[in-house]
Design a protein around this motif. Structure first.
Motif, short mmCIF file in Angstrom:
data_model
loop_
_atom_site.label_atom_id
_atom_site.label_comp_id
_atom_site.label_asym_id
_atom_site.label_seq_id
_atom_site.Cartn_x
_atom_site.Cartn_y
_atom_site.Cartn_z
N PHE A 1 0.95 -1.12 0.10
CA PHE A 1 -0.07 -0.01 -0.06
C PHE A 1 0.87 1.35 -0.06
O PHE A 1 1.91 1.02 0.28
CB PHE A 1 -1.00 -0.12 1.29
N SER A 2 0.23 2.43 -0.40
CA SER A 2 0.96 3.65 -0.37
C SER A 2 0.20 4.66 0.24
O SER A 2 -1.18 4.71 0.29
CB SER A 2 1.39 4.07 -1.77
N LEU A 3 0.71 5.90 0.74
CA LEU A 3 -0.31 7.09 1.15
C LEU A 3 0.01 8.18 0.08
O LEU A 3 1.38 8.53 -0.16
CB LEU A 3 0.61 7.40 2.55
N LEU A 4 -1.05 8.70 -0.43
CA LEU A 4 -1.06 9.97 -1.18
C LEU A 4 -1.26 11.00 -0.52
O LEU A 4 -2.12 11.19 0.45
CB LEU A 4 -1.94 9.52 -2.32
N ARG A 5 -0.32 12.34 -0.79
CA ARG A 5 -0.65 13.49 -0.14
C ARG A 5 -0.54 14.58 -1.35
O ARG A 5 0.12 14.36 -2.14
CB ARG A 5 0.56 13.61 0.92
N ASP A 6 -1.27 15.73 -0.92
CA ASP A 6 -1.24 16.59 -2.07
C ASP A 6 -0.13 17.45 -1.44
O ASP A 6 0.81 17.21 -0.77
CB ASP A 6 -2.21 17.60 -1.87
N PHE B 1 -8.64 14.48 -6.28
CA PHE B 1 -7.66 14.62 -7.15
C PHE B 1 -8.27 15.35 -8.57
O PHE B 1 -9.51 14.98 -9.14
CB PHE B 1 -7.30 13.19 -7.81
N ARG B 2 -7.54 16.19 -9.00
CA ARG B 2 -7.90 16.71 -10.07
C ARG B 2 -6.82 16.87 -11.15
O ARG B 2 -5.48 16.66 -10.70
CB ARG B 2 -8.24 18.55 -10.09
N PRO B 3 -7.23 16.66 -12.43
CA PRO B 3 -6.10 16.48 -13.57
C PRO B 3 -4.96 17.63 -13.30
O PRO B 3 -5.30 18.90 -13.30
CB PRO B 3 -6.96 16.41 -14.70
N GLY B 4 -3.82 17.35 -13.50
CA GLY B 4 -2.71 18.38 -13.51
C GLY B 4 -2.13 18.40 -11.97
O GLY B 4 -1.19 19.29 -11.76
N ASP B 5 -2.85 17.95 -10.92
CA ASP B 5 -2.32 18.04 -9.62
C ASP B 5 -1.05 17.29 -9.19
O ASP B 5 -1.00 16.19 -9.84
CB ASP B 5 -3.43 17.65 -8.65
N GLU C 1 -11.22 8.66 -11.94
CA GLU C 1 -12.35 8.06 -12.35
C GLU C 1 -13.22 7.39 -11.26
O GLU C 1 -12.37 6.54 -10.58
CB GLU C 1 -12.07 7.17 -13.41
N PRO C 2 -13.89 7.92 -10.24
CA PRO C 2 -14.56 7.23 -9.22
C PRO C 2 -15.20 5.82 -9.39
O PRO C 2 -15.48 5.59 -10.57
CB PRO C 2 -15.87 8.12 -8.95
N ALA C 3 -14.87 5.03 -8.78
CA ALA C 3 -15.34 3.51 -8.75
C ALA C 3 -16.47 3.21 -7.80
O ALA C 3 -16.73 4.20 -7.15
CB ALA C 3 -14.26 2.70 -8.17
#
Length: 408
Positions: free
Chosen positions: A350-355, A367-371, A390-392
């Motif tokens: 697993f991984s953690l995603l941060r802005d 998430f927005r494209p280009g972020d 793309e939401p699942a």
């Protein structure tokens, strides 16, 4: 028929009939009485009209049908222990006195004792005076000492009764000391007995005396009359010591018996009543010892059981045991923390995603494209750029964004 002495009868006869002067007749009567009557005899009678003249006591001896005069010479009067009063029943030891000058026949009294009827009458008289005062009440009777150190024994010395009592004391309980106080026990000796009792009572504390035994061996009820005295009864009632009476035989009851704290049937029975019995005490001690041993064994077993329980509790509460338990708990907590830590999840892929501001991204809508996105992996970080999102479709029972996003 009177027969005169031979010298008179042989010279003074007329027509075959003896001839006397008055003096000769009286002398013949006296001689006949001397030769034909016992020199001493017992006479049961009632005392009538005693009169003292010139130191001698003159009296009438009656039996309801006849009477005879009696005399107690002054020399004999001083030796008597009992002085009869008018109306007393008496038993007289006497002999006949015949005065030839007056042809007077008198009983010379050598000794006089009260008869049984007189003794019992005196007993009832004293009893009727003392009973209203409560001297015979059971409530005033004191308990006998269970372990007497010393007993004052008032009795005749020497006597068969004393020998029996001393033997009984040695056999029964030799630990008790007997203080033998000699007293007269017959005749007009009430004041002497009373004085002896008072003397013992005065010295009781200093001598360590715990009880007093008044004893006399067997005899007729008349012989026991001295123990019916009022003076003696009051002395016994005032005694600070418990009094045991053993007087006469089992059927003999005197005033002293009624006043005493304990009345024994015989002198020996008085010692039996006041002294413990050695063999019984030894048996009782053996039983007590056995009981104490059983009780002590049970208490020791119970104490050992409690001690074992306390030792187990102490072992559980020992610092090393508590430290070991704490260490085990901490190890379990560390394992739990490792299982629940993000690093453990990262190690599984697993991984953690941060802005770019370091905030954790939990949902695809963030998430927005280009972020620019920073992905944390188990072994480092990776800078990413979002091209599309793309939401699942999520399961109905799973909240969106639960847990870290898989790497990729």
């Amino acid at each position: 028929m009177l027969t005169a002495p031979g010298s008179i009868a042989s010279h003074r006869q007329q027509d075959g009939i003896p001839r006397f002067t008055v003096a000769e007749l009286n002398q013949a009567i006296g001689t006949l009485l001397e030769r034909g009557f016992a020199p001493r005899f017992l006479l049961e009678a009632t005392m009538g009209r005693p009169q003292q003249k010139k130191g001698h006591l003159w009296l009438s001896l009656l039996d309801g049908q006849a009477s005879i005069q009696g005399v107690i010479w002054s020399s004999q009067l001083q030796k008597l222990s009992f002085l009869p009063q008018e109306g007393d029943g008496v038993v007289v030891v006497g002999k006949l006195n015949f005065w030839a000058a007056r042809a007077s026949l008198t009983v010379q009294v050598l000794d006089v004792r009260p008869s049984l009827t007189t003794v019992l009458r005196q007993f009832e008289q004293v009893r009727s005076r003392l009973e209203p005062e409560g001297l015979f009440d059971p409530e005033r009777k004191r308990a006998l000492p269970p372990w007497p150190r010393r007993i004052a024994l008032l009795t005749s010395v020497p006597s068969a009764a004393l020998a029996d009592m001393l033997r009984t004391a040695r056999e029964r309980w030799p630990a008790t000391d007997l203080l033998v106080v000699p007293i007269p026990v017959q005749g007009n000796v009430e004041s002497q007995i009373t004085a002896a009792i008072e003397s013992v009572c005065r010295q009781a504390a200093s001598l360590g005396i715990d009880a007093l035994v008044l004893a006399r061996g067997g005899g007729s009820r008349e012989d026991l009359a001295v123990f019916d005295g009022e003076q003696l009864a009051r002395c016994l009632a005032a005694s600070p010591l418990p009094v045991i009476c053993g007087i006469g035989h089992e059927d003999d009851v005197t005033i002293a018996d009624l006043v005493a704290d304990y009345r024994a049937a015989t002198p020996t029975a008085a010692l039996v009543a006041v002294l413990p019995e050695r063999s019984q005490v030894l048996r009782s001690l053996a039983q007590e010892r056995e009981h104490l041993q059983r009780t002590l064994s049970l208490r020791i077993a119970s104490a050992r059981q409690r001690l074992g329980t306390r030792q187990e509790q102490l072992q559980k509460l020992h610092p090393s045991r508590l430290l070991e338990q704490r260490q085990q708990w901490l190890a379990q907590q560390r394992q739990l923390l490792r299982a629940l830590s993000p690093a453990h999840l990262l190690a599984r892929g697993f991984s953690l995603l941060r802005d770019r501001d370091g905030r954790l991204l939990r949902s695809v809508v963030q998430f927005r494209p280009g972020d620019s996105v920073l992905a944390e992996l188990a072994d480092g970080r990776v800078a990413l750029r979002v091209e599309a999102s793309e939401p699942a479709a999520a399961p109905p029972d799973a909240p969106p964004g639960d847990g870290p996003a898989p790497a990729g």
